[in-house]
Design an enzyme around this catalytic site. Structure first.
Site, PDB file in Angstrom:
ATOM      1  N   SER A   8       0.857  -1.194   0.000  1.00 39.34           N
ATOM      2  CA  SER A   8       0.000   0.000   0.000  1.00 39.34           C
ATOM      3  C   SER A   8       0.887   1.236   0.000  1.00 39.34           C
ATOM      4  CB  SER A   8      -0.892   0.011   1.243  1.00 39.34           C
ATOM      5  OG  SER A   8      -1.426   1.312   1.392  1.00 39.34           O
ATOM      6  N   HIS A  33      -1.265  -1.278  -4.255  1.00 34.62           N
ATOM      7  CA  HIS A  33      -2.512  -0.961  -3.558  1.00 34.62           C
ATOM      8  C   HIS A  33      -2.579   0.545  -3.328  1.00 34.62           C
ATOM      9  CE1 HIS A  33      -5.966  -2.053  -1.004  1.00 34.62           C
ATOM     10  NE2 HIS A  33      -5.542  -1.137  -0.153  1.00 34.62           N
ATOM     11  N   ASP A  35      -4.781   3.556  -1.762  1.00 33.99           N
ATOM     12  CA  ASP A  35      -5.835   3.871  -0.795  1.00 33.99           C
ATOM     13  C   ASP A  35      -6.390   5.278  -1.004  1.00 33.99           C
ATOM     14  OD1 ASP A  35      -6.094   1.556   0.954  1.00 33.99           O
ATOM     15  OD2 ASP A  35      -3.998   1.960   1.477  1.00 33.99           O
ATOM     16  N   MET A  37      -8.931   8.040   0.269  1.00 34.10           N
ATOM     17  CA  MET A  37      -9.725   8.446   1.441  1.00 34.10           C
ATOM     18  C   MET A  37     -10.223   9.870   1.252  1.00 34.10           C
ATOM     19  SD  MET A  37      -7.320   6.966   4.448  1.00 34.10           S
ATOM     20  CE  MET A  37      -6.565   5.333   4.356  1.00 34.10           C
ATOM     21  N   HIS A  66      -8.460   1.022  -3.723  1.00 28.13           N
ATOM     22  CA  HIS A  66      -9.352   0.795  -2.580  1.00 28.13           C
ATOM     23  C   HIS A  66     -10.040   2.114  -2.255  1.00 28.13           C
ATOM     24  CE1 HIS A  66      -9.539  -0.226   2.034  1.00 28.13           C
ATOM     25  NE2 HIS A  66     -10.726  -0.051   1.509  1.00 28.13           N
ATOM     26  N   MET A  68     -12.229   4.459  -0.257  1.00 29.06           N
ATOM     27  CA  MET A  68     -12.876   4.724   1.036  1.00 29.06           C
ATOM     28  C   MET A  68     -13.515   6.095   0.894  1.00 29.06           C
ATOM     29  SD  MET A  68      -9.762   3.202   3.298  1.00 29.06           S
ATOM     30  CE  MET A  68      -8.655   3.262   1.899  1.00 29.06           C
ATOM     31  N   MET A 137     -11.211  -6.158   5.732  1.00 26.15           N
ATOM     32  CA  MET A 137     -10.416  -5.205   6.516  1.00 26.15           C
ATOM     33  C   MET A 137     -10.073  -5.845   7.858  1.00 26.15           C
ATOM     34  SD  MET A 137     -10.012  -2.568   4.609  1.00 26.15           S
ATOM     35  CE  MET A 137      -9.088  -1.608   5.812  1.00 26.15           C
ATOM     36  N   GLY A 142      -8.837   3.961   7.406  1.00 28.78           N
ATOM     37  CA  GLY A 142      -8.527   5.377   7.603  1.00 28.78           C
ATOM     38  C   GLY A 142      -7.051   5.662   7.790  1.00 28.78           C
ATOM     39  N   PHE A 143      -6.323   4.689   8.326  1.00 30.82           N
ATOM     40  CA  PHE A 143      -4.912   4.948   8.628  1.00 30.82           C
ATOM     41  C   PHE A 143      -4.074   3.694   8.430  1.00 30.82           C
ATOM     42  CE2 PHE A 143      -7.638   7.661  11.142  1.00 30.82           C
ATOM     43  CZ  PHE A 143      -7.145   8.920  10.822  1.00 30.82           C
ATOM     44  N   GLY A 145      -0.562   1.526   9.553  1.00 27.99           N
ATOM     45  CA  GLY A 145       0.187   1.307  10.788  1.00 27.99           C
ATOM     46  C   GLY A 145      -0.637   0.874  11.990  1.00 27.99           C
ATOM     47  N   ASP A 175      -6.485  -6.571   4.420  1.00 29.72           N
ATOM     48  CA  ASP A 175      -5.892  -5.225   4.463  1.00 29.72           C
ATOM     49  C   ASP A 175      -5.866  -4.702   5.889  1.00 29.72           C
ATOM     50  OD1 ASP A 175      -5.106  -2.617   4.008  1.00 29.72           O
ATOM     51  OD2 ASP A 175      -6.723  -2.143   2.608  1.00 29.72           O
ATOM     52  N   GLY A 176      -4.654  -4.475   6.413  1.00 28.63           N
ATOM     53  CA  GLY A 176      -4.508  -3.853   7.722  1.00 28.63           C
ATOM     54  C   GLY A 176      -3.693  -4.692   8.692  1.00 28.63           C
ATOM     55  N   GLY A 177      -2.539  -4.184   9.068  1.00 29.02           N
ATOM     56  CA  GLY A 177      -1.731  -4.863  10.086  1.00 29.02           C
ATOM     57  C   GLY A 177      -1.066  -6.143   9.631  1.00 29.02           C
ATOM     58  N   GLY A 197       1.287  -2.070   4.072  1.00 34.91           N
ATOM     59  CA  GLY A 197       1.801  -0.712   3.920  1.00 34.91           C
ATOM     60  C   GLY A 197       3.034  -0.503   4.757  1.00 34.91           C
ATOM     61  N   SER A 198       2.819  -0.259   6.065  1.00 34.63           N
ATOM     62  CA  SER A 198       3.941   0.052   6.949  1.00 34.63           C
ATOM     63  C   SER A 198       4.934  -1.104   7.037  1.00 34.63           C
ATOM     64  CB  SER A 198       3.419   0.419   8.341  1.00 34.63           C
ATOM     65  OG  SER A 198       2.504  -0.556   8.807  1.00 34.63           O
TER      66      SER A 198
END
Ligand code: DX5
Ligand code: ZN
Length: 223
Positions: A8, A33, A35, A37, A66, A68, A137, A142-143, A145, A175-177, A197-198
């Site tokens: 991402s 990816h 994002d 927003m 993606h 949002m 998700m 929204g964020f 990390g 998606d996420g973490g 991402g992170s």
């Protein structure tokens, strides 16, 4: 099962976004990816079609958008024109989920439906046959990390079995973490496409991190 890694760019250095995209693709990314927003559907504001258009000539790997944003439909043709290959959206943000899926597919893109941690999978009941991808998700959107929410594992397993029942090749994206140390467990739960991402852009050597993720995925395959 083919596994795909989708870095991402939300966690990239935006001051040199083009270089970051090229580096992550050179490091083995299967998708980029992207994002989007809107500071309305989610409490953050990122990038729109003109940024997608700017990175499009830099790579041939698919751009995985993606959304949002709310409303959804108005922006779909703009992203298709900007070179998106996959467009996913949140059902709560669309007035007519079936219509939005048709709009995405008619614009020549693959269509994905995104489920927040608190969104039930019921939305799949009447549209699963029209989807190319389901995105689960594992954080609230929204964020970047944030920490992986473990309840997503059960949801992934449910989605995987529902997809198997259709007999269609629908991707299951998460998606996420997602990190090197939990990607194998997430794959075993049923995901085949991993947004990170992170975990990638937060490291010095993107290629080494992507390779470490693939090594973990190879373990998941054997287990
Ligand atoms: C969150 C975004 C994610 C995010 C993932 O709303 O959809 O794609 O960038 O970031 P990490 O991998 O850092 O959790
Ligand atoms: Zn995302």
């Amino acid at each position: 099962m083919a596994y795909r890694i989708a870095p991402s760019v939300l966690s990239a250095n935006f001051a040199r976004l083009g270089d970051e995209v090229q580096q992550v693709v050179a490091g083995g990314a299967d998708l980029v990816h992207f994002d989007v927003m809107d500071n309305h559907y989610v409490p953050n504001l990122t990038m729109g079609p003109i940024v997608c258009e700017a990175i499009r000539p830099l790579t041939t790997v698919p751009i995985d958008v993606h959304l949002m944003v709310k409303p959804v439909d108005r922006i779909v043709p703009d992203f298709a024109r900007a070179g998106a290959n996959i467009i996913s959206f949140h059902p709560e943000a669309s007035e007519h989920v079936d219509r939005t899926i048709a709009l995405i597919r008619d614009s020549g893109c693959k269509a994905g439906l995104v489920f927040n941690p608190g969104t039930p999978l019921d939305y799949l009941d009447h549209v699963i046959d029209k989807l190319d991808l389901v995105l689960i998700m594992s954080v609230n959107p929204g964020f970047g990390g944030q920490k992986f929410i473990p309840q997503a594992l059960k949801k992934l397993a449910t989605v995987r079995s529902r997809i198997q029942a259709t007999g269609r090749d629908i991707w299951v994206e998460v998606d996420g973490g997602v990190k090197v140390d939990n990607i194998a467990e997430i794959a075993r739960a049923g995901a085949d496409t991993f947004v990170a991402g992170s975990a990638i852009f937060g490291t010095r050597d993107y290629k080494a991190t992507i390779e470490a993720m693939r090594a973990e995925l190879a373990k998941a395959k054997k287990a």
